[in-house]
Design an enzyme around this catalytic site. Structure first.
Site, PDB file in Angstrom:
ATOM      1  N   SER A   1      71.581   8.196  -3.849  1.00 51.46           N
ATOM      2  CA  SER A   1      71.403   8.124  -2.450  1.00 51.46           C
ATOM      3  C   SER A   1      70.721   9.363  -1.919  1.00 51.46           C
ATOM      4  CB  SER A   1      72.804   7.877  -1.537  1.00 51.46           C
ATOM      5  OG  SER A   1      72.559   8.377  -0.223  1.00 51.46           O
TER       6      SER A   1
ATOM      7  N   TYR B   1      81.390  11.504  -0.410  1.00 53.06           N
ATOM      8  CA  TYR B   1      79.985  10.634  -1.058  1.00 53.06           C
ATOM      9  C   TYR B   1      78.844  11.505  -1.366  1.00 53.06           C
ATOM     10  CZ  TYR B   1      76.679   6.967  -0.850  1.00 53.06           C
ATOM     11  OH  TYR B   1      75.689   6.074  -0.983  1.00 53.06           O
TER      12      TYR B   1
END
Length: 259
Positions: free
Chosen positions: A149, A163
């Site tokens: 990401s 995350y």
């Protein structure tokens, strides 16, 4: 030109996609099928892949759908046995299973933090290790693709402590594995998307103010599409990318170029 077209073909390749029953994983699975690969997808909710399976069957494409929670070692072992049974091995591994838990860092409990890390990096390693041991290293060939990401590279104010940490770990794991396994003819790369609409983030993208703020930061003025990610996945797992390894490809409309 025909020889260049063949470089992007996945005909004869056997792919396993974790988290492939929904979200970005299912888009990658569909793209791989169209490029000629045999594909096995796994996830905790195999029913979500019913439409994809029906479409593949009608088109004469080989798609296998397995139920598996890859954080469970017993279920992972069963998955690997099924991959051997149905595919006869794995040439391409796509690690797209992932999760997030939106909590401020000061409120992030040990259990929640560990849960995110367990799926996003620990289980990813275990599955990659076993696929490497069983098929890729002995076969002296493999394509490994991890879903990272842009949040692995840039900070955010939106409560992504676990995350971001897990995806940063995915990036370095990708680079390290490329270095260690290159001698076996295995490439390892990652795709780092910006926001793409999936079930886990739709609630954020449905917020008009959030969406406007987000797209204003992206030079191309839009969020990513599943097609954007699937096309990049086909490239990195094909022979067209045979000399590309250890790279984190930002599919982000130029977002990270602004930082």
């Amino acid at each position: 030109m025909e020889r260049y077209n063949a470089l992007f073909s996945l005909t004869g390749k056997k792919a396993l996609i974790s988290g492939g029953t929904g979200g970005l994983g299912s888009a990658i699975a569909e793209a791989f099928l169209q490029q000629g690969a045999e594909v096995a997808v796994c996830g905790r909710h195999p029913d979500k892949a019913r439409d994809m399976k029906e479409t593949a069957d009608k088109a004469g494409q080989k798609l296998y759908v397995f139920e598996c929670d890859i954080t469970c070692r017993t279920e992972m072992e069963r998955l690997l046995c099924l991959a051997e049974e149905e595919l006869g091995g794995v040439d391409i591994l796509v690690n797209s299973a992932g999760m997030n838990c939106l909590l401020p860092a000061e409120d992030y409990g040990d259990q929640e933090f560990s849960q995110v890390m367990e799926l996003n990096i620990h289980a990813l390693h275990r599955l990659t290790r076993e696929v490497g041991r069983r098929w890729m290293i002995p076969g002296r060939y493999g394509r490994i693709l991890n879903l990272s990401s842009v949040k692995s590279m840039i900070g955010t104010t939106e409560n992504y402590a676990a995350y971001c940490a897990s995806k940063g770990a995915v990036n370095m794991y990708t680079r390290q594995l490329a270095c260690e396994w290159g001698k076996y003819g295995i490439t390892c790369n990652a795709i780092a998307p910006t926001f793409v609409r999936t079930p886990i983030n739709s609630f954020q993208l449905d917020d008009a103010a959030f969406y406007k703020k987000l797209t204003e930061r992206i030079p191309l003025g839009r969020i990513g599409s599943k097609q954007d990610i699937a096309a990049a996945a086909v490239f990195l797992c094909s022979d067209a990318a045979a000399f590309i390894s250890g790279q984190i490809l930002c599919v982000d409309g130029g977002l990270t170029a602004m930082h």
